[in-house]
Every structure is written in structure tokens, then in C-alpha cells.
Design an enzyme around this catalytic site. Structure first.
Site, PDB file in Angstrom:
ATOM      1  N   ARG A 217      14.406   2.394   1.774  1.00 57.33           N
ATOM      2  CA  ARG A 217      13.319   3.348   1.625  1.00 57.33           C
ATOM      3  C   ARG A 217      13.235   4.414   2.750  1.00 57.33           C
ATOM      4  O   ARG A 217      13.105   4.234   3.992  1.00 57.33           O
ATOM      5  CB  ARG A 217      11.686   2.420   1.594  1.00 57.33           C
TER       6      ARG A 217
ATOM      7  N   LYS B  42      -3.565   0.233  13.910  1.00 53.33           N
ATOM      8  CA  LYS B  42      -2.120   0.235  13.274  1.00 53.33           C
ATOM      9  C   LYS B  42      -1.682   1.762  12.928  1.00 53.33           C
ATOM     10  O   LYS B  42      -0.392   1.836  13.247  1.00 53.33           O
ATOM     11  CB  LYS B  42      -2.290  -0.815  11.944  1.00 53.33           C
TER      12      LYS B  42
ATOM     13  N   LEU C  33       5.239  -5.965  12.962  1.00 55.78           N
ATOM     14  CA  LEU C  33       6.691  -6.306  12.900  1.00 55.78           C
ATOM     15  C   LEU C  33       7.732  -5.481  12.471  1.00 55.78           C
ATOM     16  O   LEU C  33       7.522  -4.327  11.692  1.00 55.78           O
ATOM     17  CB  LEU C  33       6.895  -7.399  11.682  1.00 55.78           C
TER      18      LEU C  33
ATOM     19  N   CYS D 149       7.568   2.500   6.787  1.00 58.40           N
ATOM     20  CA  CYS D 149       6.219   2.490   7.632  1.00 58.40           C
ATOM     21  C   CYS D 149       6.120   3.823   8.140  1.00 58.40           C
ATOM     22  O   CYS D 149       4.890   4.509   7.701  1.00 58.40           O
ATOM     23  CB  CYS D 149       6.398   1.589   8.572  1.00 58.40           C
TER      24      CYS D 149
ATOM     25  N   GLU E  52      11.356  -4.398  10.984  1.00 59.65           N
ATOM     26  CA  GLU E  52      12.209  -4.927   9.817  1.00 59.65           C
ATOM     27  C   GLU E  52      13.626  -5.369  10.799  1.00 59.65           C
ATOM     28  O   GLU E  52      13.711  -4.402  11.759  1.00 59.65           O
ATOM     29  CB  GLU E  52      12.650  -3.983   8.914  1.00 59.65           C
TER      30      GLU E  52
ATOM     31  N   LYS F 295      17.919   1.676   9.039  1.00 62.97           N
ATOM     32  CA  LYS F 295      18.083   1.078  10.395  1.00 62.97           C
ATOM     33  C   LYS F 295      18.996  -0.530  10.288  1.00 62.97           C
ATOM     34  O   LYS F 295      19.171  -0.779   9.044  1.00 62.97           O
ATOM     35  CB  LYS F 295      16.820   0.829  11.393  1.00 62.97           C
TER      36      LYS F 295
ATOM     37  N   GLY G 198      13.021   6.702   9.522  1.00 68.79           N
ATOM     38  CA  GLY G 198      12.813   6.413   8.170  1.00 68.79           C
ATOM     39  C   GLY G 198      12.215   5.125   7.916  1.00 68.79           C
ATOM     40  O   GLY G 198      11.470   4.531   8.758  1.00 68.79           O
TER      41      GLY G 198
ATOM     42  N   GLU H  48      -0.063  -5.834  11.363  1.00 65.98           N
ATOM     43  CA  GLU H  48       1.081  -6.362  11.658  1.00 65.98           C
ATOM     44  C   GLU H  48       1.752  -5.365  12.429  1.00 65.98           C
ATOM     45  O   GLU H  48       1.700  -4.019  12.034  1.00 65.98           O
ATOM     46  CB  GLU H  48       1.745  -6.944  10.626  1.00 65.98           C
TER      47      GLU H  48
ATOM     48  N   THR I 224       0.904  -1.146  -0.021  1.00 65.34           N
ATOM     49  CA  THR I 224       0.120  -0.054  -0.139  1.00 65.34           C
ATOM     50  C   THR I 224       0.863   1.281   0.075  1.00 65.34           C
ATOM     51  O   THR I 224       1.010   2.060   0.868  1.00 65.34           O
ATOM     52  CB  THR I 224      -0.925   0.017   1.155  1.00 65.34           C
TER      53      THR I 224
HETATM   54  C1  UGA Z   1       7.770  -0.106  12.390  1.00 62.40           C
HETATM   55  C2  UGA Z   1       7.269  -0.479  13.785  1.00 62.40           C
HETATM   56  O1  UGA Z   1       8.242  -0.260  14.729  1.00 62.40           O
HETATM   57  C3  UGA Z   1       6.437  -1.792  13.542  1.00 62.40           C
HETATM   58  O2  UGA Z   1       6.070  -1.970  14.744  1.00 62.40           O
HETATM   59  C4  UGA Z   1       5.658  -1.725  12.440  1.00 62.40           C
HETATM   60  O3  UGA Z   1       5.034  -3.168  12.174  1.00 62.40           O
HETATM   61  C5  UGA Z   1       6.203  -1.355  11.114  1.00 62.40           C
HETATM   62  O4  UGA Z   1       6.826   0.003  11.436  1.00 62.40           O
HETATM   63  C6  UGA Z   1       5.259  -1.544  10.067  1.00 62.40           C
HETATM   64  O5  UGA Z   1       4.426  -0.600  10.026  1.00 62.40           O
HETATM   65  O6  UGA Z   1       5.189  -2.411   9.150  1.00 62.40           O
HETATM   66  P1  UGA Z   1      10.427  -0.555  11.127  1.00 62.40           P
HETATM   67  O7  UGA Z   1      10.210   0.414  10.113  1.00 62.40           O
HETATM   68  O8  UGA Z   1      10.520  -1.723  10.685  1.00 62.40           O
HETATM   69  O9  UGA Z   1       8.720  -0.941  12.250  1.00 62.40           O
HETATM   70  O10 UGA Z   1      11.267   0.094  12.156  1.00 62.40           O
HETATM   71  P2  UGA Z   1      11.576   0.748  13.540  1.00 62.40           P
HETATM   72  O11 UGA Z   1      12.457  -0.317  14.400  1.00 62.40           O
HETATM   73  O12 UGA Z   1      10.223   1.083  14.258  1.00 62.40           O
HETATM   74  O13 UGA Z   1      12.113   2.068  13.139  1.00 62.40           O
HETATM   75  C7  UGA Z   1      11.723   3.078  12.377  1.00 62.40           C
HETATM   76  C8  UGA Z   1      12.716   4.124  12.191  1.00 62.40           C
HETATM   77  O14 UGA Z   1      12.971   4.859  13.607  1.00 62.40           O
HETATM   78  C9  UGA Z   1      14.068   3.862  12.008  1.00 62.40           C
HETATM   79  O15 UGA Z   1      14.939   4.851  10.956  1.00 62.40           O
HETATM   80  C10 UGA Z   1      14.920   3.861  13.239  1.00 62.40           C
HETATM   81  O16 UGA Z   1      16.205   4.228  13.228  1.00 62.40           O
HETATM   82  C11 UGA Z   1      14.283   4.958  14.007  1.00 62.40           C
HETATM   83  N1  UGA Z   1      14.149   5.218  15.305  1.00 62.40           N
HETATM   84  C12 UGA Z   1      13.541   4.301  16.170  1.00 62.40           C
HETATM   85  C13 UGA Z   1      14.817   5.889  16.074  1.00 62.40           C
HETATM   86  O17 UGA Z   1      15.355   6.846  15.266  1.00 62.40           O
HETATM   87  N2  UGA Z   1      14.743   6.136  17.477  1.00 62.40           N
HETATM   88  C14 UGA Z   1      14.365   5.060  18.157  1.00 62.40           C
HETATM   89  O18 UGA Z   1      14.360   5.039  19.346  1.00 62.40           O
HETATM   90  C15 UGA Z   1      13.676   4.046  17.634  1.00 62.40           C
END
Ligand code: UGA
Length: 436
Positions: A332, A208, A154, A264, A156, A325, A261, A152, A86
Site C-alpha cells: 500500500r 495518534k 505498531l 499509515c 509493520e 519497507k 509509504g 496503536e 479506516t
Molecule cells: C507507522 C508508525 O511508525 C507506527 O508507529 C504506527 O503505529 C503505524 O504507522 C500505524 O499508524 O499503524 P509503519 O507504517 O508500519 O508504521 O512503518 P514505518 O516503519 O513507520 O515506516 C513508514 C515509511 O517510512 C516506510 O515507507 C519507510 O521506508 C519510511 N521511512 C521510515 C523512511 O523513509 N525513513 C525513515 O527514517 C523511517
């Protein structure tokens, strides 16, 4: 149970494989023949720790298969999960593009046999499941089905662990029998006492977006506080501990950095703002989080420039980490994709390394960036090193060696991995985010 997963992207592939690991019989369907051929040959198109082994195990034990043929996959299924993409719409207005969801609903309709639940796994605006139900009924008035929403959560890089040990499972259902069936799908998790939140379909769809928006707000909050810390001479790491130990706040997602970034948060925050606009509402706190996030990337460019003495022109910058990350090859909306072009444009030379993301990075970053085979090659002869993504292999670098091979010992730590005092003692000119 027999489950069909439509879409073998990140969510579909991880979810389908984990359902097979639960003991269900799962068929994953995708239109892209090349992808299915690869999967049938045991090749995993994305990097996610542990996924290759789990796919291989479940394929060899006969519980997981891949096909492009819906007719082969749908009639037997007791639950069909829709996990297609999506993306943000091409109009650039932030709305989620639901073309793939609706196409999937239309295509599966005529193959449904017996009572089936159709479950939206993709992140979709409120009302999408009802549209899916309408499309299926129009295509196949005889179909015996219910729709449900099962968002979800999850992350990555930690998706399998998140799937097997979730904080909760949210199911949006509208009948007892669909609830019963979804509970059967997740039965192995109930045995581990995983809480289940059973709610209306609309509530599940919105949950969500609200979860991702809240986390985005939390990150932007700490990033802004980090900037204040820099101004007043406070330390954001200690501050985050000080507030995070309050159970009402929680310590997770309080790490400042170059901005969030990924596939999501950037997409879902925009989509949520569009959804609420349609209902004549606004979400000013999410709007602010989005603005702060883009300002954060600009702030990082300035931080790097300042550390280079006010201009990056003609300077060589070694960059460690490119993906949004660690533990993923996903580029992306990676902060690197905004920060590095800005530096390059002003005449910097950039030598970058990433453990898994360099192939993807070449598609997302402008030409002119040099990709190096390891962290040290990226640091060699550089006027500054920028630690962009906190991969584990960058957490214990040979700093003495790095200092020796750099032209100038300037270390810009955008993830606060290193201890400022230690770096100073080693002779680096060091800066983090929100620390003195
Ligand atoms: C995120 C959500 O955490 C998941 O629960 C959700 O399922 C997913 O989106 C989705 O919608 O599919 P994700 O994008 O894989 O997961 O990664 P995150 O671990 O959440 O990190 C997202 C971004 O935030 C990264 O760029 C990370 O570096 C940043 N971040 C995270 C920070 O800058 N500080 C933090 O304390 C945590």
C-alpha cells in the site's frame, strides 16, 4: 480477562494475539468467512515476522479463537476492541471512511452484557469514540458501557516487538472504571514499567495522528536535506548522525529514501489535514511534508533517468525490493508503485524481485513488469540496478557477481545501504540519496 477483537486485519490480529500472549482470553471476529476459515486452519493472511508461531501457540493453549459470530463473541467480553479498517474515503478527499467503525458499533450493541468497555483501536478522527457511544446507546439503551480510545503505534515488520515493548501506552478514557479496566488489560506491561499516558478520549484520538504526522515530517525533512546535500556536496548520512545524536532531535526516522509509504503515514497525514480544516485550522507543516513526499518519488525517477544517461527508453532496470519497507508483504502506497510505472511508461524494461511482496505487487503494479525468482536474476543483463527496499538479504549481495552479470555497472541505492567508496572501488557507477 475476556477480550473480543472486532476485525482481524493487521492491527486486530497482532493486538488480539498479543493480548492472548499476555494471558487474556481473546476472541477475534471478522465478517470475512474465508479469512476466519483460514485462521481457524492455522493460516495467517498477512506476513508479519513471528505472528504465525504466536497465533499457533495461543490457539493451542486455548486463549485465542476466531469466529464470524458476534453473538458467540461479544456477550462474555469485558472489553471489546474495534480494530476495523479506516481507509481514505472513496470520495478521494482524504477523510477517513468510518463506515466500518460505525457498523461494528451498531452490530455489537445488542450483544453487550454486564459492564463492558468499547475501545477504539483503529486510527480515527477526533470525536469518533463519542459517535460510537451514541450509536450503542441508541441501539441498546440498557447497555452498561464506556467508550475509550487506545491508539496503536505498531510498525509493520516489528509489530510484535513494538507491542510487547512499547515506548508508552496511550489510553483515552472518561471514567475511573474504564481506566481501571484498560489498565488491567495492559497489566503485564506495567510490570515491565511501561509508561502509560492516561488522557481524555479526544486527546488520545489526536495523539495518534500527531505521532504519525510528526514522523512523516521528520522523514520529509531529511529527504529535503538529502537533496540539499547532493547540491552542496555534503553527506546526509554523516549529517543525520550529527543532528540525531542531539537527544532533542533523536536519530530515528532520519534515513532518507524514496519517500514514506505504507498504510499509515500517507492516509493519516491526509486525514489529519481534513480534521483540522473542519475546525477552521491548518497544519502547513504537514501539508509541506506531504508535498515533499510526492516530490521525493518524482526526484527518484529523475535520479534513475539521469543515471541511465538521460532516458530510460529501451533500458533494462533491475529492481530490488517492492514493498514499502522490509519485513512485510504490504504494497500500500509503496514508492515502487509510483516510481516503476513512471519508468515503464517511458519505455523501460523492469525486472523486479522482492522476498515477500511479489504476489501483492502484481495487484499494485501495472502489467509488463517481470518478476524474478531472486535478486541476481533481476540484475542480470540490466543497464542499472535500483535498490528500492532495504531487505536484509540485499545488504550483503555478491557485488562482484552482480557487476559481472549486469550489462552496465550502474547501481542506484535508494536506501543508502552500500558504502559509496566500496562501490566505486568495485567499479560501479554508484549513487545514493543525499551522498556524494
Ligand atoms: C507507522 C508508525 O511508525 C507506527 O508507529 C504506527 O503505529 C503505524 O504507522 C500505524 O499508524 O499503524 P509503519 O507504517 O508500519 O508504521 O512503518 P514505518 O516503519 O513507520 O515506516 C513508514 C515509511 O517510512 C516506510 O515507507 C519507510 O521506508 C519510511 N521511512 C521510515 C523512511 O523513509 N525513513 C525513515 O527514517 C523511517
Amino acid at each position: 480477562m475476556k477480550i473480543t477483537m472486532i476485525g482481524t486485519g493487521y492491527v486486530g490480529l497482532v493486538t488480539g494475539t498479543c493480548f492472548a500472549e499476555f494471558g487474556h482470553h481473546v476472541t477475534c471476529v471478522d465478517k470475512i468467512e474465508d479469512k476466519i476459515n483460514q485462521l481457524q486452519a492455522g493460516k495467517i493472511p498477512i506476513y508479519e515476522p513471528g505472528l504465525d508461531a504466536l497465533v499457533a501457540k495461543n490457539v493451542s493453549e486455548g486463549r485465542l479463537r476466531f469466529t464470524t459470530n458476534l453473538e458467540d463473541a461479544v456477550p462474555e467480553a469485558e472489553a471489546v476492541f474495534i480494530a476495523v479498517g479506516t481507509p481514505s474515503s472513496r470520495r478521494g478527499d482524504g477523510y477517513a471512511d468510518l463506515t466500518y467503525i460505525y457498523a461494528a458499533a451498531k452490530e455489537i450493541a445488542s450483544f453487550l452484557r454486564g459492564y463492558t468497555i468499547i475501545v477504539d483501536k483503529s486510527t480515527v478522527p477526533v470525536g469518533t469514540a463519542r459517535q460510537v457511544a451514541r450509536i450503542i446507546s441508541e441501539e441498546n439503551p440498557q447497555a452498561d458501557f464506556d467508550v475509550a480510545s487506545n491508539p496503536e503505534f505498531l510498525r509493520e515488520g516489528a509489530a510484535i516487538e513494538d507491542f510487547m515493548r512499547p515506548d508508552r501506552v496511550v489510553i483515552g478514557v472518561e471514567s475511573d472504571r474504564s481506566e481501571q479496566r484498560l489498565r488491567e488489560v495492559y497489566q503485564p506491561l506495567f510490570l515491565r514499567d511501561t509508561p502509560i499516558v492516561s488522557t481524555s478520549i479526544e486527546t488520545a484520538e489526536l495523539t495518534k495522528y500527531a505521532a504519525n504526522a510528526f514522523l512523516a515530517v521528520k522523514i520529509s525533512f531529511i529527504n529535503e536535506i538529502a537533496a540539499v546535500c547532493e547540491s552542496v556536496g555534503a553527506d546526509v548520512t554523516a549529517l543525520a548522525k550529527g543532528i540525531g545524536m542531539d537527544g532533542r532531535i533523536g536519530s530515528k526516522f532520519l534515513h532518507p529514501g524514496p519517500g514514506y509509504g505504507g498504510s499509515c503515514f500517507p492516509k493519516d497525514t491526509l486525514a489529519l489535514m481534513r480534521i483540522v480544516q473542519e475546525y477552521g485550522e491548518s497544519l502547513r507543516i504537514v501539508e509541506a511534508a506531504v508535498e515533499v513526499n510526492s516530490a521525493q518519488k518524482a526526484r527518484m525517477v529523475k535520479k534513475i533517468r539521469d543515471m541511465l544517461g538521460g532516458s530510460e527508453a529501451g533500458k533494462t532496470i533491475g529492481v530490488l525490493g517492492l514493498t514499502f519497507k522490509p519485513e512485510t508483504d504490504d504494497m500500500r502506497d509503496a514508492p515502487a508503485a509510483t516510481i516503476l510505472p513512471a519508468l515503464l511508461e517511458k519505455g523501460a524494461r523492469i525486472k523486479a524481485h522482492d522476498p515477500k511482496g511479489m504476489k501483492e505487487a502484481k495487484e499494485y503494479l501495472p502489467e509488463g513488469i517481470e518478476y524474478m525468482e531472486n535478486a541476481y536474476a533481476a540484475c542480470e543483463d540490466s543497464d542499472a540496478v535500483v535498490l528500492m527496499t532495504e531487505w536484509n538479504q540485499y545488504r550483503a549481495l555478491d557485488l562482484a557477481k552482480i557487476k559481472k552479470i549486469m550489462r552496465e555497472p550502474v547501481f542506484i541505492d535508494l536506501r543508502n545501504v552500500y558504502d559509496p567508496q566500496t562501490m566505486k572501488d568495485l567499479g560501479f557507477s554508484y549513487v545514493g540519496v543525499g551522498i556524494k
